[in-house]
Enzyme design. Structure first.
Site, PDB file in Angstrom:
ATOM      1  N   GLU A 211     -48.152   8.565 -36.413  1.00 43.37           N
ATOM      2  CA  GLU A 211     -49.482   9.078 -36.054  1.00 43.37           C
ATOM      3  C   GLU A 211     -49.971  10.285 -36.844  1.00 43.37           C
ATOM      4  O   GLU A 211     -50.359  11.308 -36.252  1.00 43.37           O
ATOM      5  CB  GLU A 211     -49.535   9.396 -34.548  1.00 43.37           C
ATOM      6  CG  GLU A 211     -49.350   8.177 -33.672  1.00 43.37           C
ATOM      7  CD  GLU A 211     -49.615   8.437 -32.177  1.00 43.37           C
ATOM      8  OE1 GLU A 211     -49.727   9.603 -31.768  1.00 43.37           O
ATOM      9  OE2 GLU A 211     -49.713   7.453 -31.426  1.00 43.37           O
ATOM     10  N   GLU A 317     -47.084   1.118 -30.156  1.00 40.40           N
ATOM     11  CA  GLU A 317     -47.197   1.903 -28.927  1.00 40.40           C
ATOM     12  C   GLU A 317     -48.379   1.361 -28.138  1.00 40.40           C
ATOM     13  O   GLU A 317     -49.453   1.118 -28.703  1.00 40.40           O
ATOM     14  CB  GLU A 317     -47.438   3.399 -29.202  1.00 40.40           C
ATOM     15  CG  GLU A 317     -46.259   4.129 -29.808  1.00 40.40           C
ATOM     16  CD  GLU A 317     -46.493   5.648 -29.866  1.00 40.40           C
ATOM     17  OE1 GLU A 317     -47.364   6.148 -29.121  1.00 40.40           O
ATOM     18  OE2 GLU A 317     -45.800   6.308 -30.653  1.00 40.40           O
TER      19      GLU A 317
END
Ligand SMILES: *[C@@H]1O[C@H](CO)[C@@H](O)[C@H](O)[C@H]1NC(C)=O
Length: 426
Positions: A211, A317
């Protein structure tokens, strides 16, 4: 004669083309048949990188509200206290029994977040080391139970996103703007690639950075693109430039639409690259305001972009949670958008019965969790599959996120391919 010559020539070129095609399609032998078998897995969140919402008692137990992430956990307690609490956490939060249970649930992957500080603590950085033996144990346990383990570098020096789950919550990420930080990160990726290059049957893939905050602007994206190229070299060629490894590189979309990455690190020039995208519907006021049906529809709508993107795409995720109610999810001491206790949000509904212990969940809420879970797994398998965040939380904390609690309370099936709502996406 001439005709024979021509047809032999033609056959020769067709054969060459087929061989090249086979090589181009199948240039590496990953430890998992990506592209033909679906990834189904869980993240091992909050273990080797602390997260306040996954283990709130570790943070509450410090009695110091300034301890909000792993950095401050190490900074604002006596070192021996922080050290022994971390050691105890590493020893107990995950054991081989979890890996056995994950395999028994029909899953084939685990994704293991680890921070840079497991490898390299720089001057002025308070982090405490000791995670590496647990990374090694996790690999052994994964191997013992037939699971594939993705090593995920979840925190980089300077923080790549400023989130507490990068290890250090900061107002603006500093990773991308500092060449020392990037060089240190590249060195860790080289180390990881070397550690696992001969064990790709258990560690088929490395995710070099979780991320990076592409939403913070073009400087982050430029650094991230270059870092993906560097990671490609480091992970795919740990034996030197003349020999490819069998390790897959899993890059993250940096919160950009998949279309932003069209043509990036694609075959035939590049081999063994997959895309990781994270899908949450809870981190904005408009997301938490959606109805349950709205959440299901939004999940189902992701299928075509996942199916058509030019790299193998894994949703690395996601969660069946449809609120941000889990305590500390938005940071220790910070409230939730859903009940209006987060700055700048307004009340959608009460968090009571939506988060915390699964024993507080109504049967209709558990039915929704099951529907949302099925809508997402059905959809994400239109791409290469899914890895839920997360296998477990501390008992009573945000259990709507816990795969283990879902199995125990019926909103996740014992076999991840069985469906109560096979037509949930129409
Ligand atoms: C860059 O990061 C390193 C740590 O990786 C730090 O020591 C250094 O001070 C940073 N440089 C600047 C200009 O912030």
């Amino acid at each position: 004669m001439a005709a024979h010559f021509h047809s032999f020539t033609l056959i020769f070129f067709i054969l060459c083309g087929l061989i090249f095609q086979a090589w181009a399609d199948n240039p590496i032998s990953p430890g998992f048949p990506y592209g033909s078998k679906k990834v189904r897995g869980v993240n091992l969140g909050g273990w080797l990188v602390l997260e306040p919402w996954i283990t709130p008692s570790l943070f509450d137990g410090t009695g110091n509200s300034a301890i909000i992430d792993e950095w401050t956990f190490c900074q604002f307690q006596p070192r021996n206290v922080a050290q022994s609490k971390l050691q105890n956490h590493w020893n107990t939060f995950y054991t081989e029994a979890d890996f056995a249970a994950i395999a028994a649930a029909g899953l084939n992957h685990v994704r293991l977040p680890i921070g840079y500080w497991a490898f390299d603590v720089g001057p002025g950085e308070p982090y405490i080391q000791g995670q590496l033996p647990f990374l090694q144990k996790a690999v052994t346990w994964a191997g013992n139970h037939g699971l594939k383990l993705i090593v995920d570098l979840h925190g980089a020096p300077g923080s790549q996103n400023g989130f507490d789950n990068s290890g250090h919550k900061v107002s603006f990420p500093q990773w991308h703007s500092n060449s020392t930080n990037i060089a240190r990160t590249n060195a860790i990726i080289k180390t990881l690639a070397n550690m696992f290059k001969t064990n790709t049957n258990v560690v088929p893939a490395i995710a070099p950075l979780n991320e990076p905050a592409g939403f913070d602007g073009s400087a982050v994206l430029a650094a991230t693109r270059q870092f993906w190229y560097d990671s490609y070299g480091n992970i795919r060629f740990p034996f030197g430039s003349s020999q490819q490894s069998n390790t897959l590189v899993i890059i993250h979309d940096a919160f950009q639409p998949l279309s932003y990455w069209n043509g990036f690190l694609t075959a035939p020039r590049y081999q063994g690259v997959a895309m990781d995208t994270h899908i949450y519907q809870i981190f904005s006021n408009s997301d938490v305001a959606m109805s349950q049906q709205g959440h299901i529809n939004a999940a189902c709508a992701k299928g075509s972009s996942l199916a058509s993107f030019d790299l193998w795409t894994i949703v690395g995720e996601w969660t069946p949670a449809a609120t941000d109610c889990a305590k500390y999810l938005n940071g220790r001491g910070i409230g939730a958008r859903y009940d209006g206790s987060f700055p700048g949000s307004s009340f959608v509904g009460s968090c009571s019965g939506k988060s915390g212990a699964a024993s507080s969940f109504s049967s209709s809420y558990k039915t929704f969790l099951r529907q949302f879970w099925e809508a997402q797994t059905i959809t994400y398998e239109k791409g290469q599959g899914w890895i839920q965040w997360t296998w477990k939380t501390q008992a009573g904390a945000g259990e709507e996120w816990s795969y283990q609690a879902g199995l125990q309370n019926g909103w996740i099936p014992q076999n991840p391919t069985s469906r109560q709502f096979p037509n949930i996406c129409g």
